[in-house]
Design a protein around this motif. Structure first.
Motif, PDB file in Angstrom:
ATOM      1  N   LYS A   1      92.972 -28.861  -3.023  1.00  0.00           N
ATOM      2  CA  LYS A   1      93.753 -29.958  -3.605  1.00  0.00           C
ATOM      3  C   LYS A   1      93.780 -31.159  -2.661  1.00  0.00           C
ATOM      4  N   ALA A   2      93.985 -30.888  -1.371  1.00  0.00           N
ATOM      5  CA  ALA A   2      94.050 -31.962  -0.386  1.00  0.00           C
ATOM      6  C   ALA A   2      92.713 -32.672  -0.263  1.00  0.00           C
ATOM      7  N   LEU A   3      91.616 -31.929  -0.285  1.00  0.00           N
ATOM      8  CA  LEU A   3      90.287 -32.545  -0.217  1.00  0.00           C
ATOM      9  C   LEU A   3      90.024 -33.431  -1.426  1.00  0.00           C
ATOM     10  N   ILE A   4      90.347 -32.920  -2.609  1.00  0.00           N
ATOM     11  CA  ILE A   4      90.139 -33.705  -3.823  1.00  0.00           C
ATOM     12  C   ILE A   4      90.979 -34.971  -3.787  1.00  0.00           C
ATOM     13  N   ARG A   5      92.219 -34.829  -3.366  1.00  0.00           N
ATOM     14  CA  ARG A   5      93.108 -35.997  -3.280  1.00  0.00           C
ATOM     15  C   ARG A   5      92.558 -37.010  -2.279  1.00  0.00           C
ATOM     16  N   PHE A   6      92.072 -36.521  -1.140  1.00  0.00           N
ATOM     17  CA  PHE A   6      91.518 -37.410  -0.120  1.00  0.00           C
ATOM     18  C   PHE A   6      90.284 -38.140  -0.650  1.00  0.00           C
ATOM     19  N   ARG A   7      89.435 -37.430  -1.361  1.00  0.00           N
ATOM     20  CA  ARG A   7      88.243 -38.055  -1.944  1.00  0.00           C
ATOM     21  C   ARG A   7      88.644 -39.166  -2.918  1.00  0.00           C
ATOM     22  N   LYS A   8      89.602 -38.867  -3.781  1.00  0.00           N
ATOM     23  CA  LYS A   8      90.016 -39.852  -4.789  1.00  0.00           C
ATOM     24  C   LYS A   8      90.665 -41.079  -4.158  1.00  0.00           C
ATOM     25  N   GLU A   9      91.326 -40.890  -3.029  1.00  0.00           N
ATOM     26  CA  GLU A   9      92.013 -42.006  -2.370  1.00  0.00           C
ATOM     27  C   GLU A   9      91.077 -42.926  -1.613  1.00  0.00           C
ATOM     28  N   HIS A  10      89.835 -42.497  -1.373  1.00  0.00           N
ATOM     29  CA  HIS A  10      88.881 -43.279  -0.592  1.00  0.00           C
ATOM     30  C   HIS A  10      87.631 -43.570  -1.429  1.00  0.00           C
ATOM     31  N   ARG A  11      87.592 -44.788  -1.968  1.00  0.00           N
ATOM     32  CA  ARG A  11      86.487 -45.173  -2.836  1.00  0.00           C
ATOM     33  C   ARG A  11      85.150 -45.102  -2.104  1.00  0.00           C
ATOM     34  N   ILE A  12      85.149 -45.275  -0.800  1.00  0.00           N
ATOM     35  CA  ILE A  12      83.885 -45.217  -0.063  1.00  0.00           C
ATOM     36  C   ILE A  12      83.280 -43.817  -0.080  1.00  0.00           C
ATOM     37  N   LEU A  13      84.062 -42.816  -0.478  1.00  0.00           N
ATOM     38  CA  LEU A  13      83.541 -41.455  -0.589  1.00  0.00           C
ATOM     39  C   LEU A  13      83.001 -41.156  -1.984  1.00  0.00           C
ATOM     40  N   HIS A  14      83.287 -42.021  -2.943  1.00  0.00           N
ATOM     41  CA  HIS A  14      82.736 -41.824  -4.300  1.00  0.00           C
ATOM     42  C   HIS A  14      82.438 -43.186  -4.932  1.00  0.00           C
ATOM     43  N   PRO A  15      81.470 -43.892  -4.354  1.00  0.00           N
ATOM     44  CA  PRO A  15      81.135 -45.231  -4.848  1.00  0.00           C
ATOM     45  C   PRO A  15      80.371 -45.177  -6.169  1.00  0.00           C
TER      46      PRO A  15
ATOM     47  N   VAL B   1      78.811 -39.200  10.483  1.00  0.00           N
ATOM     48  CA  VAL B   1      78.620 -40.174   9.408  1.00  0.00           C
ATOM     49  C   VAL B   1      79.746 -41.194   9.477  1.00  0.00           C
ATOM     50  N   PHE B   2      79.368 -42.474   9.595  1.00  0.00           N
ATOM     51  CA  PHE B   2      80.318 -43.580   9.705  1.00  0.00           C
ATOM     52  C   PHE B   2      80.297 -44.351   8.398  1.00  0.00           C
ATOM     53  N   TYR B   3      81.425 -44.308   7.676  1.00  0.00           N
ATOM     54  CA  TYR B   3      81.567 -45.060   6.433  1.00  0.00           C
ATOM     55  C   TYR B   3      82.389 -46.311   6.711  1.00  0.00           C
ATOM     56  N   SER B   4      81.789 -47.479   6.509  1.00  0.00           N
ATOM     57  CA  SER B   4      82.517 -48.726   6.706  1.00  0.00           C
ATOM     58  C   SER B   4      83.422 -48.985   5.511  1.00  0.00           C
ATOM     59  N   GLY B   5      84.688 -49.202   5.771  1.00  0.00           N
ATOM     60  CA  GLY B   5      85.634 -49.460   4.690  1.00  0.00           C
ATOM     61  C   GLY B   5      85.648 -50.896   4.222  1.00  0.00           C
ATOM     62  N   ALA B   6      84.862 -51.756   4.867  1.00  0.00           N
ATOM     63  CA  ALA B   6      84.919 -53.182   4.558  1.00  0.00           C
ATOM     64  C   ALA B   6      84.537 -53.470   3.108  1.00  0.00           C
ATOM     65  N   THR B   7      83.555 -52.737   2.592  1.00  0.00           N
ATOM     66  CA  THR B   7      83.094 -53.012   1.226  1.00  0.00           C
ATOM     67  C   THR B   7      84.164 -52.695   0.182  1.00  0.00           C
ATOM     68  N   LYS B   8      85.070 -51.782   0.493  1.00  0.00           N
ATOM     69  CA  LYS B   8      86.117 -51.383  -0.449  1.00  0.00           C
ATOM     70  C   LYS B   8      87.512 -51.776   0.035  1.00  0.00           C
ATOM     71  N   ARG B   9      87.559 -52.529   1.145  1.00  0.00           N
ATOM     72  CA  ARG B   9      88.844 -52.928   1.742  1.00  0.00           C
ATOM     73  C   ARG B   9      89.707 -51.709   2.049  1.00  0.00           C
ATOM     74  N   GLU B  10      89.072 -50.736   2.675  1.00  0.00           N
ATOM     75  CA  GLU B  10      89.740 -49.506   3.081  1.00  0.00           C
ATOM     76  C   GLU B  10      89.567 -49.307   4.583  1.00  0.00           C
ATOM     77  N   LYS B  11      90.211 -48.272   5.103  1.00  0.00           N
ATOM     78  CA  LYS B  11      90.009 -47.901   6.490  1.00  0.00           C
ATOM     79  C   LYS B  11      88.606 -47.353   6.675  1.00  0.00           C
ATOM     80  N   ASP B  12      88.035 -47.580   7.848  1.00  0.00           N
ATOM     81  CA  ASP B  12      86.764 -46.948   8.189  1.00  0.00           C
ATOM     82  C   ASP B  12      86.972 -45.440   8.317  1.00  0.00           C
ATOM     83  N   LEU B  13      85.921 -44.695   8.007  1.00  0.00           N
ATOM     84  CA  LEU B  13      85.971 -43.247   8.160  1.00  0.00           C
ATOM     85  C   LEU B  13      84.783 -42.786   8.995  1.00  0.00           C
ATOM     86  N   TYR B  14      85.040 -41.832   9.857  1.00  0.00           N
ATOM     87  CA  TYR B  14      83.961 -41.193  10.620  1.00  0.00           C
ATOM     88  C   TYR B  14      84.127 -39.694  10.460  1.00  0.00           C
ATOM     89  N   ILE B  15      83.056 -39.042  10.000  1.00  0.00           N
ATOM     90  CA  ILE B  15      83.087 -37.597   9.793  1.00  0.00           C
ATOM     91  C   ILE B  15      82.070 -36.950  10.719  1.00  0.00           C
TER      92      ILE B  15
END
Length: 576
Positions: A440-454, A492-506
């Motif tokens: 549930k937490a993973l799904i919620r996290f994915r939905k909250e970060h558009r850079i993870l499902h562009p 993996v470094f996801y730049s949040g700039a394109t979606k106006r979100e926080k950057d993510l590094y996994i």
């Protein structure tokens, strides 16, 4: 009472205000009669001669028959041999004795009234990038007593589980074949539903009452909850292509199906998409490549980094595919981390059936164990697997029951096991609640970060002139892709700039040893905060994650860690 008008198309039965017309293909020169039955009586209460007509070719059509009702049964006799309407919307089966006193099965077609209050229902057409799919077997999903539903093993049972699906975060279910397939193949029980079938008739065993109405009720209830319904329609090789197209139209029009999982070798996608009525619906085909790559990465195989990078960013829906690590063919997730080899002995084929290459790892012990170290490692590997699936940029699909470690006791081919081996074991849902909460937490996290499902695939370039690509790949050294054959580490470094979100590094470390990752530099005034690691059971930490002042982090063996780029705050203290 009969009206003289004949309507040879569509095939099967057509309900009108005046009554019902019947159409069936019969070879020229053969006699054909239609017998209509009421209840379980062996003698028909009406017989109709289906005469040849040169205007209709091989199609025989009756006049419109009045006085018939929903639930009546019918059967054709061609030269006195019984023939079940292949376009029947319902099937009823009886067990009786033949002329020699041997037990046999009798099949009749069922008249199913088309009236149903859809209440303005329409297919949902949710964006593919927002989908969290869930693959289930209608009967097996709720058949066990632990499911705690009233109508176990039915479309109605699925309706009762809708609140659970919504809470989990699911917005699409993919149902294995729901039509009236043959229950036995080569003397074995046909649990999955492949092979010859009456493809226009919803499975009677999957309903507590009228299967047509109950399937419609299931689709309508799912749509009201914001859940799409995708149907597996594998068909069978001997089925004519035109009949397949007619079947797809039927489930789209009459049952409001959102889409279909099809076999492209049986009915090519281009054939379906050439049909004006079907060209815009969701079509899905299976592809094991994501599954194979992620399973091998998960268990620590070398030489996987390049393939992992490609699959993490590829939008599989552009190829009419979805991502999955487990599916109904093969191991469940729990079994994937618990068995090195398949255990299909109970299938009666000397364990020769089912896939031999599963890319699984039992974490040190084959099958169930009480060894705490092995159990802990298996739990961590399941968390890793779900992370790989749900953080990949494409449509993910979860196998029903994986979210609470459902097991099939090492059987990777339960096609013939219509029993507790194949049914989802809901008793484990309470025992393994930690895993459900994690999913549930993973799904919620994915939905909250558009850079993870562009909606569009990342390009690996600086699209916003912020100095950082939309996505970039790193190893233990920042900005250096780990191309070495022995590498099992990836950042993996996801730049949040394109979606106006926080950057993510996994940071992925699938090696059996700890590794130190140098974190990529952030703009001045920002730092990395570790918010999650798969080594812990509690899920995403969010508010109390560790601030990484030294621009490096130790990633434990066989684990994944997530970092967010955040602005400095005065109360932050240096933690390492």
């Amino acid at each position: 009472m009969t009206h003289g008008e004949k309507r040879p198309v569509p095939a099967g039965v057509l309900w009108t205000e005046e009554g019902i017309s019947f159409s069936v293909a019969v070879p020229k020169g053969k006699n054909c009669r239609l017998c209509i039955y009421r209840g379980k009586k062996t003698e028909p209460f009406r017989e109709i001669s289906m005469e040849e007509d040169i205007l209709y070719g091989d199609i025989r059509s009756s006049g419109i028959q009045s006085g018939l009702k929903d639930g009546d049964e019918y059967l054709y006799f061609i030269d006195d041999e019984p023939y079940v309407d292949p376009y029947a919307h319902g099937i009823r089966k009886y067990t009786g004795q033949d002329e020699n006193g041997l037990e046999t099965e009798y099949v009749r077609a069922l008249l199913c009234a088309p009236d149903f209050d859809w209440d303005n229902d329409r297919p949902l057409d949710l964006p593919d990038e927002d989908i969290i799919a869930y693959s289930l077997h209608v009967r097996g999903y709720t058949k066990s007593q632990g499911s705690k539903v009233k109508n176990r093993g039915t479309f109605g049972g699925i309706i009762e589980k809708i609140p659970y699906l919504k809470e989990l975060g699911i917005n699409q279910i993919q149902c294995m074949p729901v039509y009236e397939f043959e229950d036995h193949i080569r003397l074995a029980r046909n649990y999955w539903g492949y092979g010859e079938a009456y493809c226009f008739a919803p499975k009677s065993r999957y309903a507590s009452s009228n299967p047509v109405r109950e399937l419609k009720e299931m689709v309508k209830a799912c749509h009201q909850a914001g859940i799409e319904v995708i149907l597996h329609l594998p068909f069978y090789d001997a089925m004519p292509k035109q009949k397949m197209i007619e079947c797809l139209r039927y489930y789209r029009q009459e049952f409001h199906a959102d889409g279909f999982v099809v076999n492209p070798y049986t009915v090519p996608l281009e054939v379906i998409q050439s049909d004006d009525y079907l060209k815009n619906l969701k079509l899905i085909v299976k592809n094991d490549e994501f599954q194979t790559v992620m399973r091998r990465f998960l268990k620590g195989d070398e030489g996987m980094i390049e393939s992992v990078i490609w699959h993490l960013k590829h939008l599989c829906q552009n190829d009419h595919q979805y991502h999955y690590i487990t599916d109904h063919t093969g191991f469940t997730l729990c079994d994937l981390v618990s068995y090195d080899g398949k255990h299909n002995e109970l299938n009666g084929e000397n364990n020769h059936d089912g896939p031999d290459y599963n890319y699984s790892w039992n974490c040190g012990v084959e099958g169930p164990t009480r060894k705490k170290a092995v159990v802990k490692l298996r739990e961590q590997q399941m968390r890793n697997a779900f992370f790989l699936l749900l953080m990949a940029q494409g449509t993910p699909c979860i196998l029903a029951g994986d979210e609470f470690a459902n097991s099939q006791n090492g059987n990777n081919n339960v096609y013939c096991q219509d029993n507790d081996i194949a049914w989802v074991n809901w008793k484990k849902a309470e025992k393994e609640q930690w895993l459900t909460d994690y999913v549930k937490a993973l799904i919620r996290f994915r939905k909250e970060h558009r850079i993870l499902h562009p909606a569009e695939e990342c390009q690996g370039i600086d699209l916003t002139h912020c100095g950082v690509p939309d996505v970039s790949y790193h190893g233990e050294n920042a900005w250096q892709v780990p191309n070495e054959i022995a590498s099992r580490q990836l950042g993996v470094f996801y730049s949040g700039a394109t979606k106006r979100e926080k950057d993510l590094y996994i940071a992925y470390n699938m090696h059996w040893e700890d590794h130190t990752f140098a974190l990529p530099s952030l703009p001045k005034g920002k730092h990395w905060r570790k918010i999650f690691t798969t080594t812990v059971q509690e899920g995403f930490l969010e508010s109390n994650g560790e601030v990484c002042q030294e621009r490096k982090a130790v990633i434990e063996a066989r684990s994944i860690a997530v970092f967010t780029g955040e602005a400095y705050e005065s109360e932050d203290t240096c933690k390492k």
